[in-house]
Design a protein around this motif. Structure first.
Motif, PDB file in Angstrom:
ATOM      1  N   ASP A  79       0.862  -1.197   0.000  1.00 11.43           N
ATOM      2  CA  ASP A  79       0.000   0.000   0.000  1.00 11.43           C
ATOM      3  C   ASP A  79       0.893   1.240   0.000  1.00 11.43           C
ATOM      4  O   ASP A  79       1.144   1.845   1.044  1.00 11.43           O
ATOM      5  N   PRO A  80       1.404   1.634  -1.170  1.00 13.66           N
ATOM      6  CA  PRO A  80       2.417   2.686  -1.252  1.00 13.66           C
ATOM      7  C   PRO A  80       2.012   4.035  -0.660  1.00 13.66           C
ATOM      8  O   PRO A  80       2.872   4.799  -0.192  1.00 13.66           O
ATOM      9  N   GLN A  81       0.731   4.361  -0.674  1.00 11.98           N
ATOM     10  CA  GLN A  81       0.286   5.665  -0.177  1.00 11.98           C
ATOM     11  C   GLN A  81      -0.040   5.662   1.325  1.00 11.98           C
ATOM     12  O   GLN A  81      -0.400   6.705   1.877  1.00 11.98           O
ATOM     13  N   ALA A  82       0.085   4.517   1.964  1.00 10.50           N
ATOM     14  CA  ALA A  82      -0.293   4.417   3.375  1.00 10.50           C
ATOM     15  C   ALA A  82       0.602   5.270   4.262  1.00 10.50           C
ATOM     16  O   ALA A  82       1.792   5.440   3.993  1.00 10.50           O
ATOM     17  N   MET A  83       0.002   5.823   5.317  1.00 15.71           N
ATOM     18  CA  MET A  83       0.794   6.530   6.318  1.00 15.71           C
ATOM     19  C   MET A  83       1.308   5.526   7.344  1.00 15.71           C
ATOM     20  O   MET A  83       0.691   4.477   7.562  1.00 15.71           O
ATOM     21  N   VAL A  84       2.442   5.849   7.968  1.00 15.68           N
ATOM     22  CA  VAL A  84       3.054   4.962   8.952  1.00 15.68           C
ATOM     23  C   VAL A  84       2.906   5.583  10.330  1.00 15.68           C
ATOM     24  O   VAL A  84       3.297   6.746  10.547  1.00 15.68           O
ATOM     25  N   VAL A  85       2.340   4.817  11.255  1.00 11.13           N
ATOM     26  CA  VAL A  85       2.068   5.305  12.608  1.00 11.13           C
ATOM     27  C   VAL A  85       2.792   4.419  13.617  1.00 11.13           C
ATOM     28  O   VAL A  85       2.719   3.187  13.537  1.00 11.13           O
ATOM     29  N   LEU A  86       3.472   5.054  14.547  1.00  8.53           N
ATOM     30  CA  LEU A  86       4.087   4.340  15.670  1.00  8.53           C
ATOM     31  C   LEU A  86       3.238   4.565  16.906  1.00  8.53           C
ATOM     32  O   LEU A  86       2.958   5.719  17.276  1.00  8.53           O
ATOM     33  N   THR A  87       2.790   3.487  17.544  1.00  9.94           N
ATOM     34  CA  THR A  87       2.079   3.639  18.815  1.00  9.94           C
ATOM     35  C   THR A  87       3.126   3.926  19.888  1.00  9.94           C
ATOM     36  O   THR A  87       4.072   3.158  20.055  1.00  9.94           O
ATOM     37  N   SER A  88       2.950   5.026  20.609  1.00  4.89           N
ATOM     38  CA  SER A  88       3.985   5.475  21.543  1.00  4.89           C
ATOM     39  C   SER A  88       3.397   6.387  22.609  1.00  4.89           C
ATOM     40  O   SER A  88       2.518   7.206  22.304  1.00  4.89           O
ATOM     41  N   PRO A  89       3.875   6.289  23.869  1.00  6.64           N
ATOM     42  CA  PRO A  89       3.430   7.224  24.907  1.00  6.64           C
ATOM     43  C   PRO A  89       3.745   8.676  24.555  1.00  6.64           C
ATOM     44  O   PRO A  89       3.126   9.598  25.087  1.00  6.64           O
ATOM     45  N   ARG A  90       4.711   8.887  23.661  1.00  3.23           N
ATOM     46  CA  ARG A  90       5.049  10.249  23.234  1.00  3.23           C
ATOM     47  C   ARG A  90       4.025  10.853  22.285  1.00  3.23           C
ATOM     48  O   ARG A  90       4.016  12.044  22.029  1.00  3.23           O
ATOM     49  N   ASP A 128       5.318   8.612   9.993  1.00  2.00           N
ATOM     50  CA  ASP A 128       4.626   9.873   9.708  1.00  2.00           C
ATOM     51  C   ASP A 128       4.072  10.519  10.971  1.00  2.00           C
ATOM     52  O   ASP A 128       4.141  11.732  11.130  1.00  2.00           O
ATOM     53  N   GLU A 129       3.504   9.705  11.858  1.00  2.00           N
ATOM     54  CA  GLU A 129       2.920  10.244  13.090  1.00  2.00           C
ATOM     55  C   GLU A 129       3.083   9.223  14.209  1.00  2.00           C
ATOM     56  O   GLU A 129       3.201   8.021  13.962  1.00  2.00           O
ATOM     57  N   GLN A 130       3.059   9.740  15.459  1.00  2.00           N
ATOM     58  CA  GLN A 130       3.032   8.884  16.642  1.00  2.00           C
ATOM     59  C   GLN A 130       1.726   9.150  17.379  1.00  2.00           C
ATOM     60  O   GLN A 130       1.361  10.308  17.594  1.00  2.00           O
ATOM     61  N   TRP A 131       1.038   8.069  17.766  1.00  2.00           N
ATOM     62  CA  TRP A 131      -0.254   8.185  18.445  1.00  2.00           C
ATOM     63  C   TRP A 131      -0.223   7.442  19.769  1.00  2.00           C
ATOM     64  O   TRP A 131       0.431   6.411  19.910  1.00  2.00           O
ATOM     65  N   SER A 132      -0.959   7.966  20.749  1.00  2.00           N
ATOM     66  CA  SER A 132      -1.032   7.375  22.084  1.00  2.00           C
ATOM     67  C   SER A 132      -2.488   7.293  22.526  1.00  2.00           C
ATOM     68  O   SER A 132      -3.292   8.167  22.170  1.00  2.00           O
ATOM     69  N   ILE A 133      -2.835   6.272  23.301  1.00  2.00           N
ATOM     70  CA  ILE A 133      -4.200   6.192  23.833  1.00  2.00           C
ATOM     71  C   ILE A 133      -4.276   6.668  25.282  1.00  2.00           C
ATOM     72  O   ILE A 133      -5.333   6.615  25.886  1.00  2.00           O
ATOM     73  N   GLY A 134      -3.166   7.137  25.850  1.00  2.00           N
ATOM     74  CA  GLY A 134      -3.231   7.653  27.212  1.00  2.00           C
ATOM     75  C   GLY A 134      -1.878   7.691  27.884  1.00  2.00           C
ATOM     76  O   GLY A 134      -0.891   7.159  27.375  1.00  2.00           O
ATOM     77  N   ASP A 135      -1.848   8.324  29.030  1.00  2.00           N
ATOM     78  CA  ASP A 135      -0.605   8.498  29.772  1.00  2.00           C
ATOM     79  C   ASP A 135      -0.338   7.297  30.679  1.00  2.00           C
ATOM     80  O   ASP A 135      -0.374   7.394  31.909  1.00  2.00           O
TER      81      ASP A 135
END
Length: 224
Positions: A79-90, A128-135
């Protein structure tokens, strides 16, 4: 078709969720494609090594950059156009508005699930982005990835079915909680359904629901 790929050492965790409820329905209807990428397949050497001790010392192990890089490159080939997300507390704190934003986006998403003490910082070059679900800290990124995917997919048109299902619920406007709801029986162990809901008076019901939403939102805010 929207594609969601999860790079993980434990695909069985994710596949179990993918094969149930609305996520299963979304795949059956051809609305989304949900797949996993086994990080171990891109490990180094005969033992398919994916982790090593951190430079500078310290407890625990880090996921190495090379296997992660190879896994992302493979996912991108699907999926060449897909964004890459790292799950991270940051990462940016996940919320309903983000779920709506990405449900409306046509791009696929590749999730990198961290493990152990985290990941080699150099993998951020392809993130591309880092996302977190909470602290708070979890054992791995699989649970956050599944949570985010579920919250996105259910908002994609055609998944829930009911036209208003995703419009009248908590956080639709960014902050307000949904009002209490009831169904049969009218009385259970002395607890009765509020009489206004049985009245058939739509204006009064709408006002009651608005008041209850405001009350619950205020209570939740004061406890935060």
């Amino acid at each position: 078709m929207r594609k969601f790929q999860v790079i993980t050492l434990f695909p069985e965790m994710v596949e179990g969720v993918f094969s149930t409820s609305m996520l299963w329905k979304a795949q059956k209807e051809g609305i989304v494609q949900l797949t996993t990428v086994q990080l171990r397949d891109f490990g180094l050497g005969p033992r398919h090594q994916v982790d090593d001790t951190p430079y500078g010392g310290g407890d625990g192990m880090l996921l190495m950059v090379e296997p992660l890089w190879r896994a992302v490159r493979y996912a991108k080939s699907q999926d060449p156009q897909a964004m890459v997300v790292l799950t991270s507390p940051r990462g940016q704190r996940w919320h309903q508005a983000m779920a709506r934003q990405h449900a409306a986006d046509s791009r696929g998403i590749i999730f990198i699930c961290g493990r152990y003490e985290g990941v080699d910082e150099r993998i951020l070059a392809v993130v591309d982005e880092q996302w977190s679900i909470g602290d708070f800290v979890l054992t791995g990124g699989e649970l956050p990835a599944m949570t985010m995917i579920d919250s996105i997919v259910r908002l994609i048109p055609g998944v829930l079915g009911g036209e208003l299902s995703a419009q009248i619920e908590s956080f639709t406007d960014g902050s307000t909680l949904e009002y209490p709801q009831y169904t049969r029986p009218e009385e259970f162990q002395g607890m009765r359904v509020p009489s206004v809901l049985l009245s058939g008076h739509h204006a009064r019901i709408a006002e009651w629901r608005h008041q209850q939403s405001q009350r619950l939102t205020k209570k939740n805010t004061s406890q935060a």
